[in-house]
Enzyme design. Structure first.
Site, PDB file in Angstrom:
ATOM      1  N   LYS A  73       0.735  -1.329  -0.267  1.00 23.46           N
ATOM      2  CA  LYS A  73       0.179   0.085   0.268  1.00 23.46           C
ATOM      3  C   LYS A  73       0.992   1.262  -0.249  1.00 23.46           C
ATOM      4  O   LYS A  73       1.651   1.805   0.807  1.00 23.46           O
ATOM      5  CB  LYS A  73      -1.228  -0.052   1.300  1.00 23.46           C
ATOM      6  CG  LYS A  73      -1.692  -1.105   1.275  1.00 23.46           C
ATOM      7  CD  LYS A  73      -2.115  -1.543   2.369  1.00 23.46           C
ATOM      8  CE  LYS A  73      -1.764  -1.915   3.769  1.00 23.46           C
ATOM      9  NZ  LYS A  73      -2.758  -1.416   4.830  1.00 23.46           N
ATOM     10  N   THR A 105      -9.359   8.212   8.710  1.00 24.04           N
ATOM     11  CA  THR A 105      -8.452   7.246   7.971  1.00 24.04           C
ATOM     12  C   THR A 105      -7.839   6.174   9.218  1.00 24.04           C
ATOM     13  O   THR A 105      -7.935   4.975   9.199  1.00 24.04           O
ATOM     14  CB  THR A 105      -7.325   7.700   7.031  1.00 24.04           C
ATOM     15  OG1 THR A 105      -5.764   8.155   8.687  1.00 24.04           O
ATOM     16  CG2 THR A 105      -7.452   8.886   6.757  1.00 24.04           C
ATOM     17  N   GLY A 107      -7.724   2.340  10.595  1.00 25.19           N
ATOM     18  CA  GLY A 107      -8.778   2.169  10.209  1.00 25.19           C
ATOM     19  C   GLY A 107      -8.565   1.106   8.620  1.00 25.19           C
ATOM     20  O   GLY A 107      -9.336  -0.064   8.532  1.00 25.19           O
ATOM     21  N   THR A 108      -8.163   2.226   8.171  1.00 24.85           N
ATOM     22  CA  THR A 108      -8.047   2.144   6.824  1.00 24.85           C
ATOM     23  C   THR A 108      -7.204   1.137   6.075  1.00 24.85           C
ATOM     24  O   THR A 108      -7.987   0.063   5.211  1.00 24.85           O
ATOM     25  CB  THR A 108      -7.757   3.337   6.259  1.00 24.85           C
ATOM     26  OG1 THR A 108      -8.448   4.272   6.534  1.00 24.85           O
ATOM     27  CG2 THR A 108      -7.815   3.302   4.161  1.00 24.85           C
ATOM     28  N   GLY A 109      -6.357  -0.103   6.477  1.00 25.42           N
ATOM     29  CA  GLY A 109      -5.498  -0.814   6.156  1.00 25.42           C
ATOM     30  C   GLY A 109      -6.020  -2.241   6.215  1.00 25.42           C
ATOM     31  O   GLY A 109      -6.450  -2.199   6.081  1.00 25.42           O
ATOM     32  N   CYS A 110      -7.255  -2.218   7.693  1.00 21.19           N
ATOM     33  CA  CYS A 110      -7.470  -3.252   8.164  1.00 21.19           C
ATOM     34  C   CYS A 110      -8.500  -3.527   7.752  1.00 21.19           C
ATOM     35  O   CYS A 110      -8.982  -4.466   7.148  1.00 21.19           O
ATOM     36  CB  CYS A 110      -8.431  -2.902   9.907  1.00 21.19           C
ATOM     37  SG  CYS A 110      -6.526  -3.015  11.292  1.00 21.19           S
TER      38      CYS A 110
END
Length: 160
Positions: A73, A105, A107-110
């Site tokens: 990412k 943002t 928790g965006t990756g999870c």
């Protein structure tokens, strides 16, 4: 689908070194794909990641180290929101995105990893699951929900 969740967007380490080693040794081999952000990929590879070429080098090194697909990412540091898929076939594929100016943002990756897993569970191919997940994340961020103080969550229910 495994999001390492080792380093937050703000740069804080979320796991101690023993937990990181256990993650790599025990959980990575069970995954079809890992989804590290740039700071996590730098820790996992020991490489500085500053541009698209170094993203490709790091993704390849992650594949060589763990023998699983990698979605690196890129939105944390070097580009708008472009992510790089290195598949087990050895093919690279870029997924382009637009940076959305939203401070919320958390928790965006999870969420991205969960959305990819949901797409795979629906029978989508890995690239199609990633495309659908990126579209979902963009919509959730673009809805501009603002809860709490600091970096709040994105709007997971924006489609409702």
């Amino acid at each position: 689908v495994l999001d390492p969740a080792m380093i937050s967007t703000s740069g804080h380490r979320l796991k101690d070194k023993h937990a990181e080693q256990t993650l790599q040794k025990e959980l990575f081999p069970l995954a079809e794909i890992i989804t590290p952000n740039i700071p996590e990929a730098e820790v996992l590879t020991g490489l500085p990641i500053t541009n698209a070429d170094s993203m490709e080098e790091a993704a390849h090194k992650l594949y060589e180290s763990f023998h699983i697909s990698v979605l690196l990412k890129g939105g944390h540091r070097i580009n708008d929101a472009n992510d790089l898929l290195f598949e087990q076939s050895g093919a690279y594929r870029w997924f382009y995105g637009k940076r959305i100016d939203n401070p919320n943002t958390h928790g965006t990756g999870c969420t991205l990893s969960s959305a990819i897993a949901s797409g795979l569970a629906k029978g989508l191919s890995l690239p199609d699951a990633i495309s659908a997940a990126k579209e979902y994340i963009s919509g959730a961020l673009a809805s501009m929900m603002d809860l709490g103080h600091g970096s709040g969550p994105l709007n997971h229910a924006y489609r409702i």
